[in-house]
Design a protein around this motif. Structure first.
Motif, PDB file in Angstrom:
ATOM      1  N   TRP A  40       0.834  -1.196   0.000  1.00 33.88           N
ATOM      2  CA  TRP A  40       0.000   0.000   0.000  1.00 33.88           C
ATOM      3  C   TRP A  40       0.876   1.257   0.000  1.00 33.88           C
ATOM      4  CZ3 TRP A  40      -4.877   0.734  -1.158  1.00 33.88           C
ATOM      5  CH2 TRP A  40      -5.440   1.977  -0.894  1.00 33.88           C
ATOM      6  N   THR A  41       1.927   1.250   0.788  1.00 33.98           N
ATOM      7  CA  THR A  41       2.856   2.381   0.828  1.00 33.98           C
ATOM      8  C   THR A  41       3.515   2.586  -0.536  1.00 33.98           C
ATOM      9  OG1 THR A  41       3.260   2.017   3.172  1.00 33.98           O
ATOM     10  CG2 THR A  41       4.926   3.284   1.972  1.00 33.98           C
ATOM     11  N   ASP A  42       3.914   1.500  -1.172  1.00 39.24           N
ATOM     12  CA  ASP A  42       4.510   1.591  -2.516  1.00 39.24           C
ATOM     13  C   ASP A  42       3.512   2.173  -3.513  1.00 39.24           C
ATOM     14  OD1 ASP A  42       6.743   0.394  -1.426  1.00 39.24           O
ATOM     15  OD2 ASP A  42       6.414  -1.548  -2.403  1.00 39.24           O
ATOM     16  N   LEU A  43       2.267   1.743  -3.415  1.00 41.15           N
ATOM     17  CA  LEU A  43       1.233   2.229  -4.323  1.00 41.15           C
ATOM     18  C   LEU A  43       0.986   3.726  -4.123  1.00 41.15           C
ATOM     19  CD1 LEU A  43      -0.773   1.507  -6.523  1.00 41.15           C
ATOM     20  CD2 LEU A  43      -2.412   0.897  -4.746  1.00 41.15           C
ATOM     21  N   ARG A  44       0.941   4.167  -2.877  1.00 46.38           N
ATOM     22  CA  ARG A  44       0.753   5.592  -2.600  1.00 46.38           C
ATOM     23  C   ARG A  44       1.909   6.407  -3.171  1.00 46.38           C
ATOM     24  NH1 ARG A  44       0.480   7.712   2.220  1.00 46.38           N
ATOM     25  NH2 ARG A  44      -1.338   8.973   1.823  1.00 46.38           N
ATOM     26  N   ALA A  45       3.139   5.919  -3.031  1.00 46.35           N
ATOM     27  CA  ALA A  45       4.301   6.638  -3.548  1.00 46.35           C
ATOM     28  C   ALA A  45       4.270   6.708  -5.076  1.00 46.35           C
ATOM     29  CB  ALA A  45       5.588   5.968  -3.065  1.00 46.35           C
ATOM     30  N   GLU A  46       3.931   5.607  -5.717  1.00 47.95           N
ATOM     31  CA  GLU A  46       3.849   5.588  -7.186  1.00 47.95           C
ATOM     32  C   GLU A  46       2.740   6.517  -7.677  1.00 47.95           C
ATOM     33  OE1 GLU A  46       4.953   4.646 -11.054  1.00 47.95           O
ATOM     34  OE2 GLU A  46       6.008   4.193  -9.203  1.00 47.95           O
ATOM     35  N   ALA A  47       1.608   6.515  -7.002  1.00 50.64           N
ATOM     36  CA  ALA A  47       0.507   7.412  -7.375  1.00 50.64           C
ATOM     37  C   ALA A  47       0.936   8.866  -7.251  1.00 50.64           C
ATOM     38  CB  ALA A  47      -0.722   7.133  -6.512  1.00 50.64           C
ATOM     39  N   ALA A  48       1.671   9.193  -6.203  1.00 50.40           N
ATOM     40  CA  ALA A  48       2.146  10.568  -6.021  1.00 50.40           C
ATOM     41  C   ALA A  48       3.065  10.994  -7.157  1.00 50.40           C
ATOM     42  CB  ALA A  48       2.855  10.702  -4.672  1.00 50.40           C
ATOM     43  N   ARG A  49       3.887  10.064  -7.631  1.00 52.96           N
ATOM     44  CA  ARG A  49       4.796  10.390  -8.742  1.00 52.96           C
ATOM     45  C   ARG A  49       4.044  10.616 -10.053  1.00 52.96           C
ATOM     46  NH1 ARG A  49       8.131   6.738  -6.016  1.00 52.96           N
ATOM     47  NH2 ARG A  49       7.310   4.939  -7.097  1.00 52.96           N
ATOM     48  N   ARG A  50       2.903   9.994 -10.214  1.00 52.89           N
ATOM     49  CA  ARG A  50       2.176  10.027 -11.483  1.00 52.89           C
ATOM     50  C   ARG A  50       1.034  11.045 -11.537  1.00 52.89           C
ATOM     51  NH1 ARG A  50       2.305   5.286 -14.677  1.00 52.89           N
ATOM     52  NH2 ARG A  50       3.928   3.882 -13.990  1.00 52.89           N
ATOM     53  N   THR A  51       0.745  11.702 -10.460  1.00 54.52           N
ATOM     54  CA  THR A  51      -0.453  12.528 -10.384  1.00 54.52           C
ATOM     55  C   THR A  51      -0.175  13.984 -10.717  1.00 54.52           C
ATOM     56  OG1 THR A  51      -1.288  11.082  -8.669  1.00 54.52           O
ATOM     57  CG2 THR A  51      -2.357  13.192  -8.881  1.00 54.52           C
ATOM     58  N   PRO A  52      -0.970  14.547 -11.620  1.00 53.32           N
ATOM     59  CA  PRO A  52      -0.853  15.984 -11.876  1.00 53.32           C
ATOM     60  C   PRO A  52      -1.347  16.758 -10.654  1.00 53.32           C
ATOM     61  CG  PRO A  52      -2.729  15.091 -13.067  1.00 53.32           C
ATOM     62  CD  PRO A  52      -2.014  13.929 -12.429  1.00 53.32           C
ATOM     63  N   ARG A  53      -0.883  17.948 -10.504  1.00 55.48           N
ATOM     64  CA  ARG A  53      -1.276  18.766  -9.361  1.00 55.48           C
ATOM     65  C   ARG A  53      -2.663  19.362  -9.597  1.00 55.48           C
ATOM     66  NH1 ARG A  53       1.926  16.384  -6.203  1.00 55.48           N
ATOM     67  NH2 ARG A  53       4.103  16.675  -6.611  1.00 55.48           N
ATOM     68  N   THR A  54      -3.672  18.726  -9.007  1.00 56.32           N
ATOM     69  CA  THR A  54      -5.046  19.216  -9.093  1.00 56.32           C
ATOM     70  C   THR A  54      -5.635  19.265  -7.694  1.00 56.32           C
ATOM     71  OG1 THR A  54      -5.949  16.993  -9.352  1.00 56.32           O
ATOM     72  CG2 THR A  54      -5.415  18.194 -11.383  1.00 56.32           C
ATOM     73  N   CYS A  55      -6.792  19.823  -7.565  1.00 58.25           N
ATOM     74  CA  CYS A  55      -7.416  19.936  -6.249  1.00 58.25           C
ATOM     75  C   CYS A  55      -8.686  19.099  -6.214  1.00 58.25           C
ATOM     76  CB  CYS A  55      -7.704  21.392  -5.919  1.00 58.25           C
ATOM     77  SG  CYS A  55      -8.010  21.629  -4.159  1.00 58.25           S
ATOM     78  N   SER A  56      -8.536  17.801  -6.233  1.00 53.89           N
ATOM     79  CA  SER A  56      -9.665  16.879  -6.183  1.00 53.89           C
ATOM     80  C   SER A  56     -10.111  16.681  -4.733  1.00 53.89           C
ATOM     81  CB  SER A  56      -9.270  15.531  -6.781  1.00 53.89           C
ATOM     82  OG  SER A  56      -8.301  14.913  -5.953  1.00 53.89           O
TER      83      SER A  56
END
Length: 114
Positions: A40-56
């Motif tokens: 889960w920690t790995d997935l959160r880190a990978e998602a952070a690397r791939r996510t554009p900066r938006t305000c969802s």
């Protein structure tokens, strides 16, 4: 601030990348205290690397709550997973997940029941 992937195809690529990386260190992860939490920690880190900066909504929740509280709220309330299933995915016990949800409710001044 935490970021989340909103594009389903990109989310799938993110999960695939985490699983591919896991392939090279499977025995290390399996021997850890809680393999699900490690992944889960790995997935959160990978998602952070791939996510554009938006305000969802996810970004807003992560700005207010602890990472674990925001994740359990999103999995349970927003995505409709049972607390049991969300806890399992995050590598924690159901009582801990319930405690995180109650803490999030107090922080947000809302209830996630029904």
């Amino acid at each position: 601030m935490e970021q989340r992937i909103t594009d389903w195809a990109e989310a799938r690529r993110c999960v695939d990348a985490v699983l591919e990386a896991l392939d090279h260190r499977w025995t290390v992860v399996l021997s850890s205290q809680c393999p699900a939490a490690r992944i889960w920690t790995d997935l959160r880190a990978e998602a952070a690397r791939r996510t554009p900066r938006t305000c969802s909504r996810a970004v807003q929740l992560h700005a207010i709550l602890s990472p674990a509280q925001a994740d359990i709220v999103i999995l349970h309330h927003d995505l409709g997973l049972s607390v049991e299933r969300a806890a399992h995915l995050m590598g924690m016990t159901e009582p801990i997940a319930h405690a995180l949800l109650r803490g999030a409710e107090r922080e947000l001044g809302t209830s996630f029941d029904g």
